[in-house]
Design a protein around this motif. Sequence first.
Motif, mmCIF file in Angstrom:
data_model
loop_
_atom_site.group_PDB
_atom_site.id
_atom_site.type_symbol
_atom_site.label_atom_id
_atom_site.label_comp_id
_atom_site.label_asym_id
_atom_site.label_seq_id
_atom_site.Cartn_x
_atom_site.Cartn_y
_atom_site.Cartn_z
ATOM 1 N N PRO A 67 0.894 -1.312 0.151
ATOM 2 C CA PRO A 67 -0.128 0.434 -0.055
ATOM 3 C C PRO A 67 0.856 1.220 -0.304
ATOM 4 C CG PRO A 67 -0.793 -1.508 1.421
ATOM 5 C CD PRO A 67 0.832 -2.265 1.155
ATOM 6 N N GLY A 68 1.679 0.705 0.759
ATOM 7 C CA GLY A 68 3.211 2.287 0.210
ATOM 8 C C GLY A 68 3.403 2.662 -0.711
ATOM 9 N N ALA A 69 3.364 1.724 -1.735
ATOM 10 C CA ALA A 69 4.433 2.060 -2.679
ATOM 11 C C ALA A 69 4.559 3.193 -3.738
ATOM 12 C CB ALA A 69 4.965 0.450 -3.096
ATOM 13 N N ARG A 70 5.532 3.328 -4.353
ATOM 14 C CA ARG A 70 5.481 4.680 -5.464
ATOM 15 C C ARG A 70 4.850 3.728 -6.750
ATOM 16 N NH1 ARG A 70 9.862 6.588 -8.018
ATOM 17 N NH2 ARG A 70 11.315 5.583 -6.847
ATOM 18 N N LEU A 71 4.191 4.037 -7.223
ATOM 19 C CA LEU A 71 3.956 3.780 -7.947
ATOM 20 C C LEU A 71 3.419 4.414 -9.568
ATOM 21 C CD1 LEU A 71 0.742 1.906 -6.887
ATOM 22 C CD2 LEU A 71 3.146 0.891 -7.020
ATOM 23 N N LEU A 72 4.402 4.210 -10.534
ATOM 24 C CA LEU A 72 4.296 4.486 -12.163
ATOM 25 C C LEU A 72 3.418 4.151 -12.687
ATOM 26 C CD1 LEU A 72 8.336 5.520 -11.678
ATOM 27 C CD2 LEU A 72 6.640 7.263 -10.837
ATOM 28 N N GLY A 73 3.249 4.528 -13.833
ATOM 29 C CA GLY A 73 2.568 4.045 -14.868
ATOM 30 C C GLY A 73 2.509 5.404 -16.244
ATOM 31 N N GLN A 74 2.830 4.216 -17.963
ATOM 32 C CA GLN A 74 2.472 5.239 -18.622
ATOM 33 C C GLN A 74 2.010 4.331 -19.564
ATOM 34 O OE1 GLN A 74 7.083 6.707 -20.039
ATOM 35 N NE2 GLN A 74 5.151 7.472 -22.168
ATOM 36 N N ASP A 75 0.663 5.311 -20.452
ATOM 37 C CA ASP A 75 0.213 4.216 -21.224
ATOM 38 C C ASP A 75 0.318 5.048 -22.786
ATOM 39 O OD1 ASP A 75 -1.094 1.107 -21.722
ATOM 40 O OD2 ASP A 75 -2.527 2.335 -22.885
ATOM 41 N N VAL A 76 0.519 4.063 -23.751
ATOM 42 C CA VAL A 76 0.456 4.750 -25.354
ATOM 43 C C VAL A 76 -1.398 5.818 -25.677
ATOM 44 C CG1 VAL A 76 -0.249 3.065 -26.135
ATOM 45 C CG2 VAL A 76 0.857 5.249 -27.548
ATOM 46 N N ASP A 77 -2.238 4.921 -25.190
ATOM 47 C CA ASP A 77 -3.250 5.290 -24.654
ATOM 48 C C ASP A 77 -3.707 6.479 -23.753
ATOM 49 O OD1 ASP A 77 -6.536 5.383 -25.208
ATOM 50 O OD2 ASP A 77 -7.090 4.315 -25.169
ATOM 51 N N PRO A 78 -3.519 7.877 -24.729
ATOM 52 C CA PRO A 78 -4.114 8.634 -23.506
ATOM 53 C C PRO A 78 -5.638 8.634 -22.449
ATOM 54 C CG PRO A 78 -4.631 9.827 -25.611
ATOM 55 C CD PRO A 78 -3.750 8.429 -25.867
ATOM 56 N N VAL A 79 -6.902 8.359 -23.139
ATOM 57 C CA VAL A 79 -8.235 7.757 -22.540
ATOM 58 C C VAL A 79 -7.356 6.599 -21.543
ATOM 59 C CG1 VAL A 79 -10.016 6.761 -22.555
ATOM 60 C CG2 VAL A 79 -9.337 8.140 -24.088
ATOM 61 N N ALA A 80 -6.713 5.461 -21.879
ATOM 62 C CA ALA A 80 -6.403 4.355 -21.557
ATOM 63 C C ALA A 80 -5.900 5.007 -19.209
ATOM 64 C CB ALA A 80 -5.834 3.561 -21.066
ATOM 65 N N ALA A 81 -5.095 5.952 -19.768
ATOM 66 C CA ALA A 81 -3.423 6.391 -19.229
ATOM 67 C C ALA A 81 -4.837 7.736 -17.905
ATOM 68 C CB ALA A 81 -2.949 7.206 -19.455
ATOM 69 N N ARG A 82 -5.398 8.166 -18.364
ATOM 70 C CA ARG A 82 -6.262 9.083 -17.770
ATOM 71 C C ARG A 82 -7.611 8.281 -16.614
ATOM 72 N NH1 ARG A 82 -9.925 13.287 -19.790
ATOM 73 N NH2 ARG A 82 -9.750 14.353 -18.205
ATOM 74 N N LEU A 83 -8.142 7.888 -17.373
ATOM 75 C CA LEU A 83 -8.914 6.544 -16.086
ATOM 76 C C LEU A 83 -8.321 5.853 -15.228
ATOM 77 C CD1 LEU A 83 -11.415 4.986 -18.678
ATOM 78 C CD2 LEU A 83 -11.903 6.704 -17.016
ATOM 79 N N THR A 84 -7.182 5.088 -15.355
ATOM 80 C CA THR A 84 -5.999 4.508 -14.496
ATOM 81 C C THR A 84 -5.644 5.386 -13.915
ATOM 82 O OG1 THR A 84 -5.328 2.681 -15.640
ATOM 83 C CG2 THR A 84 -4.618 3.036 -14.400
ATOM 84 N N SER A 85 -5.073 7.078 -14.169
ATOM 85 C CA SER A 85 -4.461 7.783 -13.139
ATOM 86 C C SER A 85 -5.326 8.117 -12.122
ATOM 87 C CB SER A 85 -3.995 8.870 -13.912
ATOM 88 O OG SER A 85 -3.675 10.050 -13.213
ATOM 89 N N VAL A 86 -7.700 8.261 -12.137
ATOM 90 C CA VAL A 86 -8.065 8.883 -11.518
ATOM 91 C C VAL A 86 -8.231 7.676 -10.595
ATOM 92 C CG1 VAL A 86 -10.499 9.255 -11.367
ATOM 93 C CG2 VAL A 86 -8.677 9.935 -13.428
ATOM 94 N N ARG A 87 -8.942 6.458 -11.254
ATOM 95 C CA ARG A 87 -8.474 5.110 -10.513
ATOM 96 C C ARG A 87 -7.625 4.855 -9.431
ATOM 97 N NH1 ARG A 87 -8.382 -1.166 -11.551
ATOM 98 N NH2 ARG A 87 -10.092 -1.685 -10.494
ATOM 99 N N LEU A 88 -6.101 4.815 -9.422
ATOM 100 C CA LEU A 88 -4.817 5.234 -8.482
ATOM 101 C C LEU A 88 -4.930 6.447 -7.509
ATOM 102 C CD1 LEU A 88 -2.328 3.294 -10.669
ATOM 103 C CD2 LEU A 88 -3.269 2.828 -8.878
ATOM 104 N N ALA A 89 -5.786 7.625 -7.954
ATOM 105 C CA ALA A 89 -5.857 8.528 -7.199
ATOM 106 C C ALA A 89 -7.161 8.229 -5.849
ATOM 107 C CB ALA A 89 -5.917 10.249 -7.899
#
Length: 673
Positions: free
Chosen positions: A220-242
């Motif tokens: 739970p305390g880990a620093r997580l980094l992610g990237q995806d070529v699909d901007p929509v997928a990246a936005r959805l994942t970013s919000v989900r983790l936030a």
Amino acid sequence: MRRDVQVTAADIARLAGVGRAAVSNWRRRHDDFPEPVGGTSTSPVFSLAEIREWLRGHAEDRELPAHEWLWQDLRATADDDDLADLIADLGAFLVYVQHEAEDWDGLSAADDGTVARELPARVRATCAKTAGAEAFPETVPVTRVPLVRAIARLAAERGARDTFEFLRERYFEVHTRRVYSTPVEIVSLSLDLVGDGFDSLLDPACGSGRILGRALERSPGARLLGQDVDPVAARLTSVRLALRCDNARVRAGDSLRADAFPGEFVDAVVCNPPFNDRNWGYEELTADPRWEYGLPPRVEPELAWVQHVLAHLAPGGVAVLLMPPAVASRRSGRRIRSQLLRRGALRAIITLPQGTVPNVAVGLTLWILCQPSEGGAPSRVLMVDTSGRPDDYARVAVEAWREFGAGRELDEPGVSRSVPLVDLLDEDVDLTPARYLSTAADDLSPERIAGARSRLAGLLGTIAGLMPVAGRPPSEEFAPVPLPELVRRGMLVLEQQTPARPGEEPPREAPVLTVEDVLEGRSATGSSEHAGARWIVTRPGDVVVPQVVTIPVARVLAKGDALLGPYLSLLRPDPEVLDPDFLAGFLCASINVRHYSAMSSRYRVDVRRAEVPLLPMEEQRRYGEAFRRLAEFRTALREAAALGEDLVRLMADGLTHGVIAPADDDGHGAQWG
């Protein structure tokens, strides 16, 4: 501007809070039920506006599920191409609501015009700390404010995170091909191979974010980094983790062409990179400093991903990549494979059983990479082939990797072997695991083969006694009842793992019943170490159903006191009015399979869509006994198939190694060598 969208019978059932059979009955019984506006005779679609009007007049004081209506309102508000962006915007708003609830309470009291003017700056300021300021638009139309208020009301009832998960899941149900999700079993295996205790993790092709989400559960305390070529997928994942943590950053972009995290190092990388992408950037990346082990050939994009991953691994870090099997043997990549071996970066290759990844015709492999440290390359590399162990491949792989990591030499015939480096560095550098595994000749004997044959013969005799016998058809047709109606009547309770309430902790030292436990018919083997779940303690007679499976399964528990794990539905029937085996038999029969959502080669089993006939208890018990015998028959058949495969292998190995000879020409007995 609202548009009239089309809804299916399943959508109508959700909007009305009933089973699909009820919708079919309405179409037959009510002349004023709306006519289809499209689709086919077997899968018609209807006008949402017409269905809305009809349900309002026929609700019969039944409370309609507000969240399902909100989802359809979203669909009516935005075109399909813009729907994902709208959901991501609303998710960013939910991040603000979750972090600044009092601020929203004050702002929401203002008129719509004021909310539209002031909301963007407030949401962007909150998201700048987690999902990034760009997660929310700079302006919001006044016409969109009622929708924002509706989302806030739903979040007040369900919580911001659950509200976004609902919207996200509905979107992916409709747009199944927009974002690919790595199978949860592969994600769990990959994280098991990485091990516990990582403080940072990167997924450079994160897609729907399943890997990052599971990593957050593990650490739970880990620093997580992610990237995806699909901007929509990246936005959805970013919000989900936030909505779940403050230590995740997800960016849009091509990781190979435009690395979003240059110079950053992590303890772990888990990734399912795109396969066979010939347009990966060969021309513009020929001088890239990441190619420490050699310039990847144009036809080897996977080796570019391997080196990209290694460029982000901190000393001692571990990476697990899902790869096509051809990467281990293509001649064009042999020099890079050789360098990966010589310098100690490639530590293991694990072949997975065919079918573990849907829609892939071959068994994929997992490559385990480590950032080389000073002191020279290790002298051995682990090769594992789990293709012959489809039922427990994950356990086999993890145990082999842990034994190898502990410094033990492995040599399990046909399964795993720690291979000397010198054996791999030939002209081809073919790293296909099956090439390097030893055979089972050393433990062959005529007695062992005869024992296997005897066990199979005895089991076949047992199977003959379990052969099901069909009786005469029932005198009356079944009248199925939607499962939610049984819940309403108090005949059963439906439970699933949900987020824990504040201060709630799992019972100590209780094992967790996992999906694999249910599928294999074994006792609970999981652990309750990951926090954040509200735990349900199982009881004898509970019916447990995995939610995503190749073939729907319903198992009646013989004993309880385990904790219900994730991705399982638990049904607790009142034994006075509902027989558990009767219920389990109908839940996984074809009469209900059609109600579940098909996903390529798998089903998403939502038991709330199931239907069960109500029969007198005496009849239920008769059916339940029949279903129990069928389950025993199925188990025996599977055991016989496994014993048969083992006997075939033993006989073939015995013949080829000179341990036995073929039987006499008359077919009686055998000539043992």
